[in-house]
Design a protein around this motif. Structure first.
Motif, PDB file in Angstrom:
ATOM      1  N   TRP A  20      48.835  -9.066  26.095  1.00  0.00           N
ATOM      2  CA  TRP A  20      50.186  -9.101  26.657  1.00  0.00           C
ATOM      3  C   TRP A  20      51.214  -8.663  25.613  1.00  0.00           C
ATOM      4  CZ3 TRP A  20      50.673  -8.903  31.555  1.00  0.00           C
ATOM      5  CH2 TRP A  20      49.725  -9.495  32.376  1.00  0.00           C
ATOM      6  N   PHE A  21      50.984  -9.072  24.367  1.00  0.00           N
ATOM      7  CA  PHE A  21      51.852  -8.615  23.284  1.00  0.00           C
ATOM      8  C   PHE A  21      51.714  -7.102  23.106  1.00  0.00           C
ATOM      9  CE2 PHE A  21      51.268 -13.096  21.981  1.00  0.00           C
ATOM     10  CZ  PHE A  21      52.598 -13.474  21.884  1.00  0.00           C
ATOM     11  N   ALA A  22      50.482  -6.607  23.249  1.00  0.00           N
ATOM     12  CA  ALA A  22      50.237  -5.163  23.123  1.00  0.00           C
ATOM     13  C   ALA A  22      50.990  -4.391  24.201  1.00  0.00           C
ATOM     14  CB  ALA A  22      48.738  -4.873  23.208  1.00  0.00           C
ATOM     15  N   LEU A  23      50.947  -4.894  25.426  1.00  0.00           N
ATOM     16  CA  LEU A  23      51.652  -4.227  26.517  1.00  0.00           C
ATOM     17  C   LEU A  23      53.160  -4.235  26.271  1.00  0.00           C
ATOM     18  CD1 LEU A  23      51.519  -2.877  29.300  1.00  0.00           C
ATOM     19  CD2 LEU A  23      51.670  -5.165  30.300  1.00  0.00           C
ATOM     20  N   TYR A  24      53.677  -5.378  25.839  1.00  0.00           N
ATOM     21  CA  TYR A  24      55.104  -5.482  25.530  1.00  0.00           C
ATOM     22  C   TYR A  24      55.492  -4.486  24.437  1.00  0.00           C
ATOM     23  CZ  TYR A  24      59.345  -7.315  23.356  1.00  0.00           C
ATOM     24  OH  TYR A  24      60.589  -7.430  22.800  1.00  0.00           O
ATOM     25  N   GLU A  25      54.734  -4.446  23.349  1.00  0.00           N
ATOM     26  CA  GLU A  25      55.048  -3.542  22.232  1.00  0.00           C
ATOM     27  C   GLU A  25      54.949  -2.081  22.654  1.00  0.00           C
ATOM     28  OE1 GLU A  25      56.358  -4.197  19.413  1.00  0.00           O
ATOM     29  OE2 GLU A  25      56.036  -6.332  19.216  1.00  0.00           O
TER      30      GLU A  25
END
Length: 140
Positions: A112-117
């Protein structure tokens, strides 16, 4: 002569693009700062809520929070004067792409952090490119 060919119009476009970029970057910095503070204050809660891989210790999560705060501080000159402080902006955008790949590789809740970034890196790169083009076109 039409308005599209006047310097005043292009200067107005540059000011609009600067505002758009600064708002987007400001949002990113607020989220980053909030996440960094949560990581420092409540590391165990964050690790559980984010489903971080390998049950990291509270010390590692706090360290991650400190690094988020440091990078937010280093990004501030790029928010204050995005046209003149290009290095923080370009490095910050590239770093977000690298973070997206790293977070995705670590898996679990970090995806989810990867998608946000990744979404943020694309939006910032697009917005910054438009800002630089508009700024360049506003100068005779």
């Amino acid at each position: 002569m039409t308005d599209a060919l006047s310097i005043g119009w292009t200067a107005g476009q540059a000011a609009t693009q600067r505002t758009v970029y600064r708002r987007l970057l400001g949002f990113a910095l607020i989220v980053q700062t909030a996440l960094g503070l949560i990581a420092i204050v409540a590391p165990v809660w964050l690790a559980r809520a984010a489903d971080l891989p390998g049950a990291p210790s509270a010390g590692w999560v706090r360290l991650w929070g400190i690094m988020l705060l440091i990078t937010a501080i280093l990004y501030l000159p790029g928010w204050v004067a995005p046209v003149y402080a290009r290095l923080p902006n370009v490095v910050g955008i590239l770093a977000r792409f690298v973070l997206a790949v790293a977070y995705f590789g670590l898996g679990q809740g970090l995806r989810w952090f990867a998608l946000y970034e990744l979404v943020l890196a694309i939006a910032l790169a697009w917005s910054y490119g438009r800002l630089l083009r508009a700024e360049l076109m506003s100068r005779p």
